[in-house]
Design a protein around this motif. Structure first.
Motif, short mmCIF file in Angstrom:
data_model
loop_
_atom_site.label_atom_id
_atom_site.label_comp_id
_atom_site.label_asym_id
_atom_site.label_seq_id
_atom_site.Cartn_x
_atom_site.Cartn_y
_atom_site.Cartn_z
N GLN A 139 7.61 -8.90 4.64
CA GLN A 139 6.92 -7.61 4.25
C GLN A 139 6.00 -7.93 3.07
O GLN A 139 6.40 -7.82 1.88
CB GLN A 139 8.01 -6.61 3.84
CG GLN A 139 8.76 -6.43 5.03
CD GLN A 139 9.87 -5.28 4.88
OE1 GLN A 139 9.62 -4.29 4.19
NE2 GLN A 139 10.80 -5.40 5.54
N PHE A 140 4.87 -8.38 3.24
CA PHE A 140 4.04 -8.78 2.04
C PHE A 140 3.59 -7.61 1.25
O PHE A 140 3.41 -7.65 -0.06
CB PHE A 140 2.89 -9.74 2.52
CG PHE A 140 3.02 -10.88 2.99
CD1 PHE A 140 3.48 -11.89 2.12
CD2 PHE A 140 3.28 -11.18 4.39
CE1 PHE A 140 3.60 -13.28 2.50
CE2 PHE A 140 3.50 -12.53 4.87
CZ PHE A 140 3.58 -13.59 3.65
N ARG A 141 3.37 -6.62 1.93
CA ARG A 141 2.98 -5.40 1.06
C ARG A 141 4.20 -4.90 0.18
O ARG A 141 3.78 -4.42 -1.11
CB ARG A 141 2.43 -4.10 2.06
CG ARG A 141 1.84 -2.77 1.30
CD ARG A 141 0.65 -3.08 0.26
NE ARG A 141 -0.45 -3.45 1.16
CZ ARG A 141 -1.33 -2.51 1.64
NH1 ARG A 141 -1.15 -1.33 1.43
NH2 ARG A 141 -2.38 -3.05 2.44
N TYR B 172 -0.27 -11.57 -3.02
CA TYR B 172 0.39 -11.02 -1.89
C TYR B 172 -0.53 -10.00 -1.23
O TYR B 172 -0.63 -9.84 0.00
CB TYR B 172 1.71 -10.61 -2.29
CG TYR B 172 2.90 -11.74 -2.72
CD1 TYR B 172 2.58 -12.85 -2.44
CD2 TYR B 172 3.57 -11.19 -3.86
CE1 TYR B 172 3.39 -13.84 -3.03
CE2 TYR B 172 4.53 -11.99 -4.32
CZ TYR B 172 4.57 -13.62 -3.82
OH TYR B 172 5.45 -14.51 -4.42
N PHE B 173 -1.25 -9.39 -2.03
CA PHE B 173 -2.14 -8.00 -1.61
C PHE B 173 -3.34 -8.88 -0.86
O PHE B 173 -3.68 -8.32 0.00
CB PHE B 173 -2.55 -7.32 -2.73
CG PHE B 173 -1.64 -6.22 -3.37
CD1 PHE B 173 -1.07 -5.43 -2.52
CD2 PHE B 173 -1.32 -6.38 -4.70
CE1 PHE B 173 -0.26 -4.45 -2.90
CE2 PHE B 173 -0.56 -5.26 -5.28
CZ PHE B 173 0.20 -4.34 -4.35
N THR B 174 -3.72 -9.80 -1.39
CA THR B 174 -4.67 -10.61 -0.66
C THR B 174 -4.31 -10.95 0.82
O THR B 174 -5.06 -10.82 1.63
CB THR B 174 -5.29 -11.84 -1.20
OG1 THR B 174 -5.67 -11.37 -2.80
CG2 THR B 174 -6.48 -12.55 -0.78
N HIS C 178 -4.71 -8.38 3.03
CA HIS C 178 -5.96 -7.87 3.11
C HIS C 178 -5.99 -6.47 2.51
O HIS C 178 -6.78 -5.54 2.96
CB HIS C 178 -6.26 -7.75 4.67
CG HIS C 178 -6.17 -8.87 5.41
ND1 HIS C 178 -6.80 -9.94 5.37
CD2 HIS C 178 -5.23 -9.38 6.31
CE1 HIS C 178 -6.62 -10.79 5.95
NE2 HIS C 178 -5.52 -10.75 6.84
N ALA C 179 -5.29 -6.26 1.33
CA ALA C 179 -5.71 -5.04 0.58
C ALA C 179 -6.30 -5.56 -0.85
O ALA C 179 -5.71 -5.76 -1.96
CB ALA C 179 -4.18 -4.52 0.04
#
Length: 292
Positions: A112-114, A146-148, A151-152
């Protein structure tokens, strides 16, 4: 009944080892641990209602440990997050420990990266609140990564910006410049972030000047003006040009006057003030230690 001691007593009965026929009739060990965990959670919530947040946090940690032994990683992580929430206002060190464990589970067990990214920002803020800027910088950069991965990009840039600003405040100008470069690259051509470009350009060049490289600063102001022609109409562009002239002339008084005039219309924050002071004392006039 809302007495946490009652719930804890019931939990202890279930956690007590069973043997023989008693074990057969009372259910398997994992079932009893699950039921005990439910009682512990009720106790934790009772403590929370009574505003006994540290005691509540301790019970959420117990529940997380039980679920971890049962390989219920998602439940364990969620209990650790609840523990963090309880500890946050009363025991930052315990909050940091709980949140660090939860983030590890999100990354290694659940993918769960987000969630990991969001809570890593919270972790960075916790470190900041206790004055641990070194770990705050590490955490903000990790959050950006982590956001990268998720893809955020907008959220990644926000985390990288916090990392860059803290790095600059700590005097790590090369790190700050590297991160501002990343943010600028992502922001150019983006209609939602172009309004922030002048600030990124400004801090980037101030860091270059603080590191003692006016020649590189001159190159960058030309590059940034080419990347975004509107930059040339800003107060930031004008101030940088004035600063470069003051550096060439070694004119400390003129430097202070230009900075003062800028501050009348665009209030300088802590970071920019510190960078400008560094430029004044170490680049414009190495012998002048007066404040701006």
């Amino acid at each position: 009944m809302s007495d946490p001691q009652y719930f804890l007593a019931e939990a202890e009965k279930l956690l007590k080892p069973q043997s023989g026929l008693l074990s057969f009739f009372s259910g398997g060990s994992s079932t009893r641990q699950e039921d005990a965990c439910d009682f512990i959670i009720q106790a934790a919530n009772s403590y929370r209602l009574k505003k006994q947040f540290e005691l509540a946090g301790h019970q959420f940690i117990r529940a997380a440990d039980i679920q971890s032994k049962l390989n219920n990683h998602n439940d364990s992580a969620n209990h650790l997050v609840e523990a963090y929430k309880c500890y946050k206002g009363v025991s930052p060190s315990d909050a940091i420990d709980a949140l660090t464990r939860a983030i590890h589970i999100f990354l290694t067990q659940n993918g769960q990266f987000r969630r990991a990214a969001n809570f890593t920002v919270d972790l960075a803020e916790l470190y900041e609140s206790v004055g641990d800027n070194a770990n705050a910088i590490i955490s903000y950069e990790q959050a950006g990564d982590y956001f990268t991965t998720d893809h955020a990009e907008a959220l990644a840039n926000k985390a990288f910006l916090k990392c860059a600003d803290l790095s600059a405040l700590n005097g790590d100008y090369s790190k700050a410049i590297e991160l501002y470069d990343i943010i600028i690259k992502q922001s150019i051509g983006n209609s939602l972030t172009r309004w922030s470009l002048k600030d990124y350009f400004f801090k980037n060049i101030l860091c270059v000047l603080s590191s003692g490289d006016p020649i590189e600063a001159k190159k960058r102001i030309e590059t940034f003006a080419s990347d975004d022609p509107s930059f040339q109409q800003t107060r930031e562009f004008t101030l940088i040009q004035d600063i470069l002239e003051c550096i060439d002339q070694g004119n400390v008084d003129e430097f202070s006057e230009k900075v003062f005039q800028y501050d009348q219309f665009s209030k300088l924050d802590k970071l920019k003030t510190q960078l400008l002071l560094k430029i004044k004392t170490s680049v414009v006039d190495r012998d002048d230690e007066d404040l701006l």
